[in-house]
Structures are given as C-alpha cells and as structure tokens.
Scaffold this active site. Structure first.
Site, short mmCIF file in Angstrom:
data_model
loop_
_atom_site.label_atom_id
_atom_site.label_comp_id
_atom_site.label_asym_id
_atom_site.label_seq_id
_atom_site.Cartn_x
_atom_site.Cartn_y
_atom_site.Cartn_z
N GLU A 141 -0.88 52.55 101.03
CA GLU A 141 -2.09 52.93 100.29
C GLU A 141 -3.13 51.83 100.45
O GLU A 141 -2.83 50.64 100.27
CB GLU A 141 -1.74 53.18 98.82
CG GLU A 141 -0.76 54.34 98.69
CD GLU A 141 -0.12 54.44 97.32
OE1 GLU A 141 -0.55 53.70 96.41
OE2 GLU A 141 0.81 55.25 97.15
N GLU A 160 1.30 47.36 93.90
CA GLU A 160 0.22 48.33 94.07
C GLU A 160 -0.75 48.31 92.88
O GLU A 160 -0.86 49.30 92.15
CB GLU A 160 0.78 49.73 94.27
CG GLU A 160 1.86 50.14 93.28
CD GLU A 160 2.35 51.55 93.53
OE1 GLU A 160 1.52 52.49 93.56
OE2 GLU A 160 3.56 51.72 93.70
N HIS A 217 -2.87 60.01 92.26
CA HIS A 217 -2.17 61.18 92.80
C HIS A 217 -3.06 62.40 92.85
O HIS A 217 -2.58 63.53 92.79
CB HIS A 217 -0.92 61.47 91.95
CG HIS A 217 0.07 60.35 91.94
ND1 HIS A 217 1.06 60.23 90.98
CD2 HIS A 217 0.24 59.29 92.77
CE1 HIS A 217 1.78 59.15 91.21
NE2 HIS A 217 1.30 58.57 92.30
#
Length: 402
Positions: free
Chosen positions: A262, A358, A232
């Site tokens: 992503e 992820e 982030h």
C-alpha cells in the site's frame, strides 16, 4: 432405486501438489494435538476457512454450505459438500468425506462419523453460529465443549520457515502489481482501469511463479481523491485528475496466503500542504518499522508511534491501528487479532512472526492536504530486529507519477 447416501468418499484422481509438503502439515497437526491435549479436548471440529486451510491445505468455497476439518488423535478428515466432487480430496492433506444434499444436516452426520458421540469437543466460538452450535450439541452430544479458536490463533501467529518463504514470494508478486499500477496512472484514467492493470499483472505473475496453485481472490483497491479517505474503500469509475491524491493497494492471494502493498501517490504534482502530511506519514512509517523488534509489545509500539504523531499535532488524523499479522488471511476470512498494533493488544513480538507497519492519516475534504495517506510494508521479526520484505519504494520521490 439406488439408496441415496448421507455421506461417502469420492477420492477422484490423485492428490494435487499443495502449497506445502506433507511434513509441514503433519508438524502443524502435531502441534494442534498437543494443544488439544492441554485443553482436555479429544476432537477438534474446525469450521473456519483459515483454520481448515492452515491444517489441511484445503481452502473451501462455501456458497452457503458448511465445511469442516475434524482432527482426532489419529485422524484428520476434511468435510465437504457434494457439489465440489473430488476437488477437496485432491486439495487436502489428509482424508476427505463428502456429504450429500439428499437430507438436511448430512454435514453433521459426516462429522459424527469421525468424532463419535460423547467426546470432549473443541470448536471455534468466533466462527460457529448459534444455529450450528445447537446442531453440534444435538448430533455430537459432547461431554464438554471447549473454545479452541484462541490457541489455534496463537499457533498460526508463529510462521514456519516454509510459510515465511511463501510470504516473501507473495510480497514480490505484490510489488509486480505496484509497478503495473504506477505505469497505468495518468490523467483521465479511471480507478477501475488502473486497478485492473495491477490485478492482471499479479495474476499473470502468480501463474508463472506458482504453476501448481489454484488461482482466485487476488485483487486491487485503487482509490483517488476523496475515495482515499478509507483504507478499504472499493474501486469506482472516478477519473484521475492532475494533483489528485491516490492510494495504491495490491493484494495477491496464493493458496490462502495474503500480503499487501500500500502506497500514497499523487498524479503529476503534489501541493505543499499535502506534501507536509505525506512526509510526516512516511516518517511515522519509518519510525514504526524501526520499533518492530523481538521483546517489544504491540501496545508499547503503538504508544510510541502515537507519541511521534502527537508531537507533530497529527494524532487526531489516525483512523485505525498501525499493523497486523499475515498468513492465512483475506478480506473475508481469517484474522489473528492477537497480533495487531493497537493499544489494547499486549502480545510481545517474537522471531518468526510476520507483521505489517501501515500508519494512515486521513484529513477531511476542505482541509489543506485533504485525503488519506497510507504506507504499508510487511516485515518478518528476526532474532535481533526485523526484515522488510516489501520492495516497492515509498514516498514522494518515487510516487508522484503520471
């Protein structure tokens, strides 16, 4: 002088077209009322952005002011500040009451006008501050107060057909942003330049595909080099150099619903050490997606991916869990913590849940293959497995660019 009101109804204009039809919101409210009855709750006072949006369609902009949704056996009323005028009424499913700034705590007087005193009140302990909880007690004088955050979270974790259809469309928008970013990557470009290309492409696509929506909150995190170490990390003006590791992250927001794309990328070329780590993370990603099936628990899946990475002597580079739920969610509101791929979450996957895979590996600067590697797909749990609804390709074959 005209008396200044504490509260009033400003139903200005006609109801707008919400992200879902009236039947969808009524179904959600019926399920909430059933949960309230099981807990002995007469009135639900919801204060979080995610729950108010989920049950009413209204996504508020707080700017330091409190907002609410009061649900009783026969009413559902959003509570909004006068600064927003008629927009909350137009953008909510049920009724709306506006409170004024003329005196402090008119917000609670508005809630009291719907709830009454001495009722069994359900509230969100994970959102209401200690100050506001004291005001709830003072104004509403509840016969009892019950935390309803956990039961609302469980309800939100199970997506309706309409929600799943919206999330699929959101993922297509994320893919549009991904391709725009890929086209913008070149030596000398700044992270901010590439991020803006992805964001602009998504916002234009959202406006095309959702002409009746409100447009806000869509964003991109595009990181390069050492800036890829955190998932982030914010965008900077760092310029891209040949051989840089990149992290592509697109986040379209549509009516409060969030998805993510992503990908790991490299500029122009990838060295052997980096390629080895990247391919291992891709393998973990594919293995993890194969595990997303009904009746598998979040903890069980996590341990299996841990074992996969440990066998390759890479587990020490893992920095967080392997995935989480999607729906009414953003980087500053909402979190279905009961549906995260972590060792301490025992939730069993069920058809209709939406979850990401992820995995991310981060190697510190100075090590061979330094950087953060992350692949992210969104999947819907089906009756016999899962459906991957992310389309943009992952891996070295497609993502060495510029």
């Amino acid at each position: 002088m005209t008396a200044r009101p504490e509260i009033y109804r400003f139903h200005n204009g006609e109801k707008a077209l919400l992200p879902f039809g009236a039947a969808e919101y009524e179904t959600r409210l019926r399920a909430l009322r059933a949960r309230m009855e099981e807990l002995g709750v007469e009135v639900a006072v919801l204060t979080s952005m995610h729950n108010i949006a989920y049950y009413s369609g209204f996504l508020y902009c707080a700017f330091g002011r409190p907002y609410g949704l009061v649900v009783t056996a026969d009413a559902d009323v959003t509570i909004s500040a006068g600064i927003d005028a008629g927009q909350p009424w137009r953008r909510c499913h049920g009724d709306n009451i506006t409170y004024t700034d003329w005196q402090r705590d008119n917000y609670w007087r508005a809630i009291l006008s719907v709830s009454g005193e001495g009722r069994a009140i359900g509230y969100e302990t994970d959102h209401l501050t200690l100050l506001q909880k004291s005001k709830l007690d003072s104004f509403l004088k509840p016969s009892k107060a019950v935390d309803i955050a956990p039961t609302t979270m469980v309800q939100r974790m199970h997506k309706s057909r309409a929600e799943r259809d919206l999330i699929r469309r959101c993922c297509k928008v994320a893919d549009v942003g991904g391709y725009a970013i890929r086209d913008a990557v070149k030596v000398g470009a700044r992270e901010i330049d590439v991020a803006m290309a992805g964001r602009d492409a998504m916002e234009l696509e959202i406006a095309r595909a959702f002409p009746d929506a409100e447009y806000r909150d869509t964003w991109v995190w595009f990181q390069s080099g050492i800036n890829t170490d955190g998932a982030h990390n914010p965008v900077t003006a760092r310029q891209l150099g040949r051989g840089d590791i990149l992290s592509l992250n697109t986040f379209p927001m549509i009516s409060g619903y969030y998805v993510a794309l992503e990908r790991t990328m490299f500029v122009g070329e990838v060295d052997a050490a980096s390629l080895k780590i990247w391919e291992a993370n891709v393998a973990a990603h594919e293995y993890g997606m194969s595990l997303l099936r009904p009746d598998a628990s979040c903890a069980e899946i996590t341990h299996q991916i841990n074992d996969f990475l440990a066998e390759r002597d890479l587990l020490q580079y893992r920095t967080f869990g392997y995935g989480h739920s999607f729906g009414v969610l953003s980087h500053y509101y909402g979190r279905e913590a009961g549906l995260e791929l972590r060792e301490d979450v025992d939730t069993v996957l069920e058809p209709g849940m939406v979850i990401s895979m992820e995995p991310m590996l981060t190697l510190a600067a100075g090590q061979p293959g330094a950087g953060g590697y992350r692949e992210h797909d969104v999947l819907i749990i089906t009756e016999d497995g899962s459906e991957d609804i992310t389309g943009y390709p992952y891996g070295p074959e497609f993502n060495v660019v510029g």
